[in-house]
Enzyme design. Structure first.
Site, mmCIF file in Angstrom:
data_model
loop_
_atom_site.group_PDB
_atom_site.id
_atom_site.type_symbol
_atom_site.label_atom_id
_atom_site.label_comp_id
_atom_site.label_asym_id
_atom_site.label_seq_id
_atom_site.Cartn_x
_atom_site.Cartn_y
_atom_site.Cartn_z
ATOM 1 N N GLY A 11 -5.738 1.784 -6.698
ATOM 2 C CA GLY A 11 -4.550 1.155 -6.115
ATOM 3 C C GLY A 11 -4.754 -0.342 -5.994
ATOM 4 N N GLY A 14 -1.995 -2.898 -5.411
ATOM 5 C CA GLY A 14 -1.095 -2.660 -4.284
ATOM 6 C C GLY A 14 -1.324 -3.659 -3.161
ATOM 7 N N ARG A 94 4.583 9.012 1.334
ATOM 8 C CA ARG A 94 5.770 9.843 1.504
ATOM 9 C C ARG A 94 7.022 8.993 1.343
ATOM 10 N NH1 ARG A 94 5.380 14.249 5.949
ATOM 11 N NH2 ARG A 94 7.074 15.610 5.344
ATOM 12 N N ARG A 100 6.940 17.708 2.747
ATOM 13 C CA ARG A 100 5.499 17.646 2.933
ATOM 14 C C ARG A 100 4.762 18.366 1.792
ATOM 15 N NH1 ARG A 100 1.067 19.273 6.694
ATOM 16 N NH2 ARG A 100 1.687 21.376 6.169
ATOM 17 N N ASN A 107 -0.265 14.300 -4.288
ATOM 18 C CA ASN A 107 -1.567 13.713 -3.973
ATOM 19 C C ASN A 107 -2.706 14.648 -4.324
ATOM 20 O OD1 ASN A 107 -1.272 10.969 -2.894
ATOM 21 N ND2 ASN A 107 0.217 12.010 -1.587
ATOM 22 N N VAL A 131 -8.542 5.951 1.700
ATOM 23 C CA VAL A 131 -7.576 5.230 2.536
ATOM 24 C C VAL A 131 -6.168 5.794 2.298
ATOM 25 C CG1 VAL A 131 -6.521 2.961 2.970
ATOM 26 C CG2 VAL A 131 -8.985 3.135 2.517
ATOM 27 N N ASN A 133 -2.928 7.824 1.961
ATOM 28 C CA ASN A 133 -2.453 8.934 2.806
ATOM 29 C C ASN A 133 -1.927 10.114 1.996
ATOM 30 O OD1 ASN A 133 -2.926 8.122 5.473
ATOM 31 N ND2 ASN A 133 -1.342 6.567 5.275
ATOM 32 N N ASP A 161 -7.191 3.256 13.218
ATOM 33 C CA ASP A 161 -6.814 3.835 14.518
ATOM 34 C C ASP A 161 -7.805 3.393 15.598
ATOM 35 O OD1 ASP A 161 -4.788 6.045 13.366
ATOM 36 O OD2 ASP A 161 -6.566 5.928 12.114
ATOM 37 N N HIS A 189 -5.942 11.049 10.655
ATOM 38 C CA HIS A 189 -5.261 9.750 10.622
ATOM 39 C C HIS A 189 -3.763 10.027 10.551
ATOM 40 C CE1 HIS A 189 -3.846 5.807 9.734
ATOM 41 N NE2 HIS A 189 -3.322 6.215 8.597
HETATM 42 P P1 NAI Z 1 1.119 0.132 -2.358
HETATM 43 O O1 NAI Z 1 2.218 1.029 -2.796
HETATM 44 O O2 NAI Z 1 1.369 -1.314 -2.123
HETATM 45 O O3 NAI Z 1 -0.085 0.220 -3.396
HETATM 46 C C1 NAI Z 1 -0.577 1.437 -3.865
HETATM 47 C C2 NAI Z 1 -1.047 1.188 -5.278
HETATM 48 O O4 NAI Z 1 -1.708 2.369 -5.712
HETATM 49 C C3 NAI Z 1 0.097 0.918 -6.273
HETATM 50 O O5 NAI Z 1 -0.185 -0.268 -6.961
HETATM 51 C C4 NAI Z 1 0.055 2.147 -7.182
HETATM 52 O O6 NAI Z 1 0.386 1.823 -8.526
HETATM 53 C C5 NAI Z 1 -1.401 2.563 -7.053
HETATM 54 N N1 NAI Z 1 -1.648 3.973 -7.379
HETATM 55 C C6 NAI Z 1 -0.859 5.042 -7.125
HETATM 56 N N2 NAI Z 1 -1.425 6.148 -7.608
HETATM 57 C C7 NAI Z 1 -2.594 5.780 -8.166
HETATM 58 C C8 NAI Z 1 -3.595 6.482 -8.850
HETATM 59 N N3 NAI Z 1 -3.504 7.799 -9.050
HETATM 60 N N4 NAI Z 1 -4.665 5.796 -9.306
HETATM 61 C C9 NAI Z 1 -4.754 4.465 -9.119
HETATM 62 N N5 NAI Z 1 -3.813 3.738 -8.494
HETATM 63 C C10 NAI Z 1 -2.746 4.401 -8.017
HETATM 64 O O7 NAI Z 1 0.510 0.833 -1.049
HETATM 65 P P2 NAI Z 1 -0.477 0.209 0.029
HETATM 66 O O8 NAI Z 1 0.319 -0.424 1.107
HETATM 67 O O9 NAI Z 1 -1.526 -0.573 -0.648
HETATM 68 O O10 NAI Z 1 -1.086 1.537 0.663
HETATM 69 C C11 NAI Z 1 -1.909 2.402 -0.090
HETATM 70 C C12 NAI Z 1 -2.134 3.708 0.647
HETATM 71 O O11 NAI Z 1 -2.834 3.500 1.857
HETATM 72 C C13 NAI Z 1 -0.837 4.430 1.045
HETATM 73 O O12 NAI Z 1 -1.017 5.818 0.790
HETATM 74 C C14 NAI Z 1 -0.765 4.203 2.527
HETATM 75 O O13 NAI Z 1 -0.008 5.223 3.160
HETATM 76 C C15 NAI Z 1 -2.216 4.253 2.890
HETATM 77 N N6 NAI Z 1 -2.581 3.671 4.180
HETATM 78 C C16 NAI Z 1 -3.592 4.280 4.888
HETATM 79 C C17 NAI Z 1 -4.026 3.791 6.093
HETATM 80 C C18 NAI Z 1 -5.132 4.463 6.850
HETATM 81 O O14 NAI Z 1 -5.407 4.033 7.985
HETATM 82 N N7 NAI Z 1 -5.806 5.496 6.357
HETATM 83 C C19 NAI Z 1 -3.396 2.589 6.673
HETATM 84 C C20 NAI Z 1 -2.384 1.993 5.852
HETATM 85 C C21 NAI Z 1 -2.002 2.533 4.652
#
Ligand code: NAI
Length: 327
Positions: A11, A14, A94, A100, A107, A131, A133, A161, A189
């Site tokens: 990612g 992203g 999501r 869900r 995923n 990281v 979700n 968190d 999380h």
């Molecule tokens: P984003 O949408 O800006 O970036 C995600 C990137 O991942 C995109 O560029 C997409 O093309 C890429 N991607 C999607 N599937 C992929 C795959 N199979 N292989 C490689 N790359 C892939 O999202 P953002 O804001 O960077 O968030 C990423 C994830 O982190 C989300 O699932 C978000 O819900 C999660 N998250 C988790 C947190 C935690 O505390 N565990 C906190 C904040 C976000």
């Protein structure tokens, strides 16, 4: 000087990637004496691959002395080759109206493929942080898809968190955040996580006694920490990114370099402690030393805490159940 280590990040184009890569390359994650090679994975589509090239141009333009190499990938089998660290950030969050079951299935496919690729090509000591979700369940899926790697090498990010809980306690007590020790976040999380400050101290004094307000704990503190992600989206129009990247840096740095006895929270596969069934990817209090984490054992669990732990555990078990047929 040290031999470079290989850090895979998915990612990478992203929002979290943009807040994360520059800090890894500057040495904030693995130390100011540790060169890194970044192995960046994005989905194969032209848009994300092009955006990834742009991020790499900016990384070049920082002229980081510790950045010993960098590669763009669209296939986890090459992205994870010999990786010493893997930060699995990319996932399908999501969308509006997404069920869900659909979320877990989409995923599931990603994290089965990536778990298998780690199993096949990563370093046998690879440290994996999920990281993306739903982070705990995605980490569980990756772990189950990588039977030749030690299961304890798979972790999920609860550190955001944990850090959110620290800053709420700092605000409530009026004390510096750096003085708070022994915070815990149990479980998933998700808004069901249980941030537990019963053992927390500030300069040796009990935080619970300082606050002495169970009503604030149950009705203000826990909902504030649990719903913080939604509050950020509401305010910013985008989900937490810089704070998530910061938490990922904290998690990996502490795991790799140690915590000097300080407690931190990591999502890790349970060994059965605290009644959490084996392998459930659960937030636990840990200390880290010599590249390994160890659960803080023997903490008393009172009735309120047990109730909260049961709620977040039930959610995780139901997520696990939802992906069972994929594994
Ligand atoms: P984003 O949408 O800006 O970036 C995600 C990137 O991942 C995109 O560029 C997409 O093309 C890429 N991607 C999607 N599937 C992929 C795959 N199979 N292989 C490689 N790359 C892939 O999202 P953002 O804001 O960077 O968030 C990423 C994830 O982190 C989300 O699932 C978000 O819900 C999660 N998250 C988790 C947190 C935690 O505390 N565990 C906190 C904040 C976000």
């Amino acid at each position: 000087s040290k031999k470079p280590v290989r850090v895979a990040v998915t990612g990478a184009a992203g929002q979290i990637g943009y807040a994360l890569l520059f800090r890894i390359a500057s040495g904030e994650m693995l130390g100011k004496d540790q060169p890194v090679i970044l192995q960046l994975l994005e989905v194969p589509a032209d848009g994300p691959q092009k955006a990834l090239k742009g991020v790499m141009m900016e990384l070049e333009d920082c002229a980081f002395p510790l950045l010993a190499g960098m590669e763009a990938h669209s296939n986890p089998m090459t992205a994870f080759k010999d990786a010493d660290y893997a930060l699995l950030v990319g996932s399908r969050p999501r969308g509006p109206g997404m069920e869900r079951a659909e979320l877990l299935a989409v995923n599931g496919a990603i994290f089965i493929e990536q778990g298998k690729a780690l199993n096949a090509v990563a370093s046998r000591n690879v440290k994996v942080l999920v990281v993306g979700n739903p982070a705990n369940t995605n980490a569980y899926i990756a772990m189950k898809s990588a039977p030749d790697l030690p299961r304890q090498n798979f972790t999920a990010m609860l550190r955001l968190d944990h850090n959110r809980a620290l800053s709420q306690i700092a605000a409530k007590t009026g004390k510096p955040v750096a003085e708070i020790e022994k915070m815990i976040v149990w479980g998933n999380h998700s808004p069901t996580m249980y941030a537990d400050y019963r053992f927390a101290t500030i300069q040796g004094q009990s935080v619970a006694q300082m606050i002495n307000d169970q009503d604030w704990n149950a009705n203000v503190f826990l909902p504030t920490v649990g719903k913080r992600g939604a509050a950020i989206i509401e305010a910013r129009g985008l989900s937490s990114a810089a704070s998530a990247a910061n938490a990922a840096i904290d998690h990996m740095r502490d795991w790799a370099l140690g915590t000097n006895g300080k407690w931190v929270t990591m999502g890790i596969p349970s060994n059965g402690l605290y009644g959490i069934p084996k392998d459930v990817m659960f937030g636990f209090p840990v200390t880290c030393a010599n590249g390994e984490y160890k659960v803080v054992e023997g903490l008393a669990i009172d009735a309120f805490s047990q109730e909260r732990i049961n709620i977040t555990l039930a959610e995780l078990l139901s997520e696990q159940d939802g992906v069972k047929h994929l594994l």
